[in-house]
Scaffold this motif. Structure first.
Motif, short mmCIF file in Angstrom:
data_model
loop_
_atom_site.label_atom_id
_atom_site.label_comp_id
_atom_site.label_asym_id
_atom_site.label_seq_id
_atom_site.Cartn_x
_atom_site.Cartn_y
_atom_site.Cartn_z
N LEU A 76 0.83 -1.22 0.00
CA LEU A 76 0.00 0.00 0.00
C LEU A 76 0.86 1.26 0.00
O LEU A 76 0.56 2.22 -0.72
N LEU A 77 1.92 1.26 0.78
CA LEU A 77 2.81 2.42 0.82
C LEU A 77 3.46 2.67 -0.54
O LEU A 77 3.53 3.82 -1.01
N GLN A 78 3.92 1.60 -1.17
CA GLN A 78 4.53 1.73 -2.50
C GLN A 78 3.52 2.25 -3.52
O GLN A 78 3.84 3.10 -4.36
N HIS A 79 2.30 1.74 -3.43
CA HIS A 79 1.24 2.16 -4.35
C HIS A 79 0.95 3.66 -4.16
O HIS A 79 0.80 4.40 -5.15
N ARG A 80 0.88 4.09 -2.91
CA ARG A 80 0.62 5.52 -2.65
C ARG A 80 1.77 6.38 -3.16
O ARG A 80 1.53 7.46 -3.73
N LYS A 81 2.99 5.94 -2.95
CA LYS A 81 4.14 6.70 -3.44
C LYS A 81 4.06 6.86 -4.95
O LYS A 81 4.33 7.93 -5.49
N GLN A 82 3.70 5.78 -5.64
CA GLN A 82 3.58 5.85 -7.10
C GLN A 82 2.46 6.79 -7.51
O GLN A 82 2.62 7.57 -8.45
N GLN A 83 1.34 6.72 -6.81
CA GLN A 83 0.21 7.59 -7.13
C GLN A 83 0.60 9.06 -7.00
O GLN A 83 0.33 9.86 -7.88
N TYR A 84 1.24 9.39 -5.90
CA TYR A 84 1.58 10.80 -5.64
C TYR A 84 2.73 11.29 -6.51
O TYR A 84 2.79 12.45 -6.85
N SER A 85 3.62 10.38 -6.90
CA SER A 85 4.73 10.82 -7.76
C SER A 85 4.26 11.04 -9.20
O SER A 85 4.91 11.75 -9.95
N GLN A 86 3.12 10.48 -9.58
CA GLN A 86 2.61 10.64 -10.93
C GLN A 86 1.63 11.81 -11.05
O GLN A 86 1.21 12.13 -12.14
N ARG A 87 1.30 12.42 -9.93
CA ARG A 87 0.37 13.57 -9.99
C ARG A 87 1.11 14.78 -10.56
O ARG A 87 2.26 15.06 -10.21
N PRO A 88 0.41 15.52 -11.41
CA PRO A 88 1.05 16.72 -11.95
C PRO A 88 1.19 17.79 -10.85
O PRO A 88 0.32 17.93 -10.01
#
Length: 131
Positions: A117-129
Motif C-alpha cells: 500500500l505504501l509503494q502504491h501511494r508513493k507511485q500515485q503521488y509521484s505521478q500527480r502533476p
C-alpha cells in the motif's frame, strides 16, 4: 464517547479502499488471535472460542476475495486454508503454538500488505502533476 468511536469506525470502513479494507482485515485477525491467546491463558474457553471464530471468519473473507485469475491468489489460498486448519486445531486442542503459527503468518501478510500500500501511494503521488 463509545458512540463517537463507533461512528469513526463505520466511516473508516465505509471510506476505505479495497487495499485498506484488506489491511483492516489482517489487523482484526491479529487482534482476535492475540485475544484468543489471552483467553486461553485465562482458561476462558468460551471467549477463546468466540475470538478464534472471529479470526476464522476474517480468514474466510480473505479466501473468498481471492481472484483465481491472479497467480498470487493461487499461492495465498493454501496458506489461508492452512491458517483455518490451525485455528480449528488450536480451538480443539487449546494449542497456543498453533495460534502462534497463525499469528506469525497473518502478521507477515499484514506487514507485506502495508508495504504494498505504501509503494502504491508513493507511485500515485509521484505521478500527480504539480501545479
Amino acid at each position: 464517547m463509545n458512540r463517537a468511536y463507533q461512528t469513526y469506525q463505520n466511516n473508516a470502513v465505509n471510506t476505505a479502499s479495497g487495499g485498506e479494507l484488506t489491511l483492516m482485515l489482517y489487523n482484526g485477525c491479529i487482534k482476535f488471535v492475540k485475544q484468543a491467546m489471552k483467553d486461553m491463558d485465562a482458561n476462558d474457553y468460551e471467549a477463546k472460542n468466540r475470538n478464534i471464530q472471529k479470526a476464522q471468519n476474517i480468514i474466510r473473507e480473505l479466501l473468498i476475495t481471492l481472484d483465481p485469475k491472479v497467480e498470487i491468489s493461487k499461492q495465498f489460498q493454501p496458506l489461508y486454508e492452512f491458517m483455518l486448519n490451525e485455528l480449528t486445531a488450536a480451538n480443539i486442542d487449546n494449542s497456543p503454538e498453533k495460534l502462534e503459527n497463525v499469528l506469525g503468518l497473518v502478521t507477515e501478510f499484514r506487514d507485506t500488505w502495508k508495504q504494498v500500500l505504501l509503494q502504491h501511494r508513493k507511485q500515485q503521488y509521484s505521478q500527480r502533476p504539480t501545479v
